[in-house]
Design an enzyme around this catalytic site. Structure first.
Site, mmCIF file in Angstrom:
data_model
loop_
_atom_site.group_PDB
_atom_site.id
_atom_site.type_symbol
_atom_site.label_atom_id
_atom_site.label_comp_id
_atom_site.label_asym_id
_atom_site.label_seq_id
_atom_site.Cartn_x
_atom_site.Cartn_y
_atom_site.Cartn_z
ATOM 1 N N CYS A 160 6.931 2.270 7.818
ATOM 2 C CA CYS A 160 7.043 2.110 9.278
ATOM 3 C C CYS A 160 6.054 1.088 9.830
ATOM 4 O O CYS A 160 6.059 0.813 11.035
ATOM 5 C CB CYS A 160 6.858 3.452 9.963
ATOM 6 S SG CYS A 160 8.086 4.655 9.430
ATOM 7 N N PHE A 389 4.306 5.932 6.362
ATOM 8 C CA PHE A 389 4.117 6.845 5.232
ATOM 9 C C PHE A 389 3.374 6.123 4.115
ATOM 10 O O PHE A 389 3.492 4.906 3.941
ATOM 11 C CB PHE A 389 5.482 7.286 4.700
ATOM 12 C CG PHE A 389 5.961 8.603 5.261
ATOM 13 C CD1 PHE A 389 5.296 9.242 6.282
ATOM 14 C CD2 PHE A 389 7.094 9.211 4.741
ATOM 15 C CE1 PHE A 389 5.738 10.468 6.789
ATOM 16 C CE2 PHE A 389 7.551 10.426 5.233
ATOM 17 C CZ PHE A 389 6.870 11.053 6.253
#
Lengths: 405, 407
Positions: A160, A389
């Site tokens: 992300c 993540f």
């Protein structure tokens, strides 16, 4: 003002988002606090705990040589066209730049991969976008092929944080002399696999996204694309291009802590913020705005707030922070690029977009949140945060072309 | 580009564990292989592939914390531990402990397929079992970034961190970026750079949608008259890159990354691909301040593909004529996708150390339709100072890394 050595400027932007298609439509919606998260229609959510996401509704899609494209590929192509047009390079790119010196760098988390879900569900029918969904370079190659761009071409796969990674890496490629201009951005489409995963983690908000709120319940997945045209400052000046601002600093230092949870002390985030500020040659107190990653999950927002407080010190009481994910949801690998566009438009208009849905600020988030309404402020230095993540962190500093101080 | 040196290298390929294995033998390593299917799907059997050997997990990795790793992460960690040990960098026996102080040791990996299988299994298990019964550990392993993140977490690598993809040139892009980061102004203390790509059920299923011949060809024949396609391969190759100015005690220089170049063509034709490969080579030579005449050997990426081998031969001939010897071991170790350049660099380091070049495995009759490049036929001793790797990817990407003997 004379162009500085290694000055990298942004000359065009394009956005496809759940709140609007086109940079101005997107920006008007964001400044007015419009939420783009609604009931999902792309797949059946009846088996899940939550049912909402930031879907780009009514998207017609595009084709490439008669083949249908995945949504992320289509978003990327559309946003790139807008950005090149905005930069005054469509048409006219060949007369402004050697196409071999114009590259493409995109970020994605799942990107075009969700296109394999349909044949996996039906156990057959690998047609259309499913046939190429295992190839992450599709997005950067399609964009390059559409515009004849033969410069550096790659995908940043930093979860992300990828949209910001693409902006930062694109800047580095120009600085290193490997390109004169870069089309950078991020593209993402809604993935049922990731919807399933975040549901399993109970990490999705059921009704609305509330970054930094005491009662925040999680993120909402979203989709879209953001694209920026970066150019070497002196070349942009030579062709008298309009300039949104400079890409001045980039930091990409990981947490090295856990695959899902951020470091609770925000160590990797703080180090990335400091690295970006140091590259830009600005002090933390010089910041006028921080566009937060602010997903709305309890752990992420807390870690980000701790890091902002650690890096800014007392200045954290004064520097406004907001997360536009409160309106758009979290478009994963596209988020950093879309938020980069928001940073540049915020500087252009002197308007900080609001952090919506903040009812009661979490006392553990000791930062100045620009809550629920836009904030007028002249800005010379803004910071865009993106995290992902696996401890991926990417922070980018934008500065105004004509500083006010 | 600033100078970067390789101080440690861990290579896991179908040839075995360690870079020296890449110099040995010339027989194709293809074995028919089966892959366990996703829930509700038919197995895939008899896939001809060059597969990794059993990993020495127990002897290399800490006992705790490695069971939950992805397959790619476990292979990458084995390679990284081998590289760190050779470089004399401390390897944590229990996670995590920082590898070095600020700015820290970073990770730059290239991949094209990372976690594709985890993604597909997460989805198909969710469909078959219901979303609530999906093993939660699958989720974090379903991203492209998983192997790089697992490396940074397990090794405490807190320096610049990235996962990149440019097709078969991915590891080349990662190595070029890492060399830049350690060579320019000390942006990283050291970088763990390379590539990881493994074969999986979903990878075979997906590849066959575009290339039905994937995994059906028992013998790959690079540059051969009778080549019909490549052999799918898999690899995890990680190297420790440090700035040449570094004088860390215990650090031995295996080779210097003298230059690196990556290039791309948007033209979907041979001429464009040849041009991109030539530009990548030219950029690597320019970075090294070297002339084409100084290159002693080329490690090519040819894997038996009719089109890509032709592109590569034409580019090499355009840049070097018929002078330097050219070899490829992809007939043995397969086409390792995003890890390909890292495998080639590992071979180049081994060749520089041993002053030997391997045979082009699988080559019987050189294709007379190709330009007359000088292909190696048997392993032979050669004086080597500058060795170039060239990777030509199918989608228009190319990467070239120029390696020199330590000064």
């Amino acid at each position: 003002m004379a162009a500085q050595p290694h000055e990298i400027v942004v000359t065009g932007v394009g956005v496809v988002s759940p709140v609007g298609v086109g940079a101005e439509a997107f920006w008007n919606a964001v400044v007015s606090g419009t939420a783009g998260t609604h009931e999902l229609t792309l797949f059946d959510t009846s088996g899940y705990h939550t049912h909402r996401a930031g879907e780009v509704k009514g998207w017609e899609g595009e084709t490439d040589r008669g083949e249908s494209l995945s949504r992320s590929e289509s978003f990327a192509l559309a946003a790139t066209g807008m950005a090149l047009h905005d930069a005054g390079l469509l048409p006219g790119l060949e007369s402004a730049h050697d196409p071999k010196r114009v590259g493409v760098c995109f970020g994605m988390a799942a990107g075009n991969r969700p296109a394999i879900e349909r044949p996996l569900r039906s156990r057959g029918g690998w047609s259309g976008p499913a046939r190429t969904a295992h190839d992450p370079t599709r997005i950067s190659r399609l964009v390059a092929r559409a515009h004849g761009l033969d410069g550096p071409n790659l995908m940043m796969l930093t979860a992300c944080a990828a949209g910001n990674s693409a902006v930062g890496h694109g800047m580095e490629l120009i600085r290193a002399g490997r390109a004169d201009a870069m089309v950078v951005g991020g593209a993402e489409e809604l993935s049922e696999t990731l919807f399933m995963m975040f549901n399993r983690f109970r990490a999705l908000a059921p009704e609305r996204v509330q970054p930094f709120d005491r009662d925040r319940r999680g993120l909402m997945l979203a989709e879209g694309a953001g694209v920026l045209v970066l150019e070497s400052g002196h070349l942009a000046k030579a062709r008298r291009a309009g300039v949104y601002g400079r890409v001045a600093g980039y930091g990409n230092l990981p947490d090295a802590h856990d695959m899902t949870a951020p470091h609770p002390g925000g160590h990797g985030i703080a180090r990335s913020m400091r690295a970006a500020l140091a590259m830009a040659g600005v002090e933390p107190a010089d910041l006028d705005y921080i566009c937060a990653h602010g997903t709305g999950t309890p752990t992420n927002d807390a870690a980000e707030a701790v890091a902002i407080r650690e890096v800014l010190g007392p200045a954290a009481d004064d520097v406004p922070v907001s997360s536009i994910k409160s309106m758009l949801g979290h478009s994963l690998g596209a988020a950093g690029a879309i938020e980069s566009v928001a940073c540049l438009l915020a500087m252009r208009d002197g308007m900080i977009p609001p952090n919506m849905h903040l009812d009661n600020q979490d006392p553990r988030c000791e930062i100045r949140v620009a809550a629920n309404r836009p904030l007028a402020r002249r800005m010379d230095v803004v910071l865009n945060n993106s995290f992902g993540f696996g401890g991926n962190n990417s922070c980018v500093v934008f500065t105004a072309r004509e500083p006010s101080r | 580009m600033g100078r970067a040196v390789i101080t440690g290298l861990g290579a896991l390929t179908a040839a075995g564990i360690g870079r020296a294995r890449l110099l040995e033998g010339d027989e194709p390593a293809a074995r028919p292989r089966s892959f366990a299917p996703c829930p509700g799907f038919e197995p895939v059997d008899g896939v001809y592939a060059a597969s990794l050997p059993t990993l020495p997990v127990e002897t290399l990795l800490p006992a705790r914390g490695t069971r939950a790793l992805s397959d790619e992460g476990r292979a990458g960690l084995c390679a990284a531990v081998l590289a760190c040990r050779e470089a004399g960098l401390p390897v944590p026996t229990e996670r995590p402990r920082p590898l070095a102080g600020e700015p820290g040791t970073g990770v730059a990996l290239g991949t094209t397929r990372a976690s594709l299988d985890e993604y597909a299994r997460l989805f198909t298990e969710g469909v078959a079992l219901g979303p609530e019964l999906v093993p939660p550990a699958r989720g974090p392993r379903a991203g492209y970034n998983t192997p790089a993140s697992e490396l940074s977490i397990m090794l405490g690598a807190t320096g610049p961190h990235l996962t990149v993809c440019s097709g078969a040139a991915s590891a080349g892009e990662a190595i070029a970026t890492a060399a830049h980061l350690v060579g320019q102004g000390g942006r990283a203390t050291a970088m763990l750079a390379g590539g990881i790509d493994l074969l999986s059920y979903t990878a075979v299923l997906a590849e066959r949608m575009l290339h039905p011949e994937f995994g059906t060809i028992p013998e790959a024949r690079p540059f051969d008259r009778d080549r019909t396609g490549g052999l799918p391969g898999e690899a995890a190759v990680i190297m420790v890159l440090e700035g040449s100015a570094s004088s860390r005690p215990g650090a031995a220089c295996l080779a210097e990354v003298a230059g690196a170049g990556t290039a791309f063509t948007s033209a979907d034709n041979d001429a464009g691909s040849v041009d991109a490969a030539c530009r990548a080579i030219a950029e690597a030579l320019l970075g090294a301040g070297a002339d084409a005449a100084e290159v002693d050997a080329v490690i090519a990426s040819a894997s038996g593909s009719p089109g890509r081998d032709r592109t590569e031969a034409e580019a090499l001939y355009a840049m070097f004529g018929d002078r330097p010897p050219v070899c490829s071991v992809n007939g043995r170790v397969g086409d390792c996708a995003g890890a390909g350049t890292a495998v080639q660099v590992a071979l180049a380091v081994a060749a520089l150390e041993a002053q030997r070049l391997p045979a082009t495995g699988g080559l019987r009759v050189a294709d007379p339709a190709l330009p007359d490049i000088r292909l190696t036929r048997a392993e032979a001793a050669r004086p080597l100072r500058l060795v170039l790797t060239l990777t030509v990817a199918g989608g228009g990407h190319a990467a070239a890394i120029l390696l020199s003997r330590p000064r």
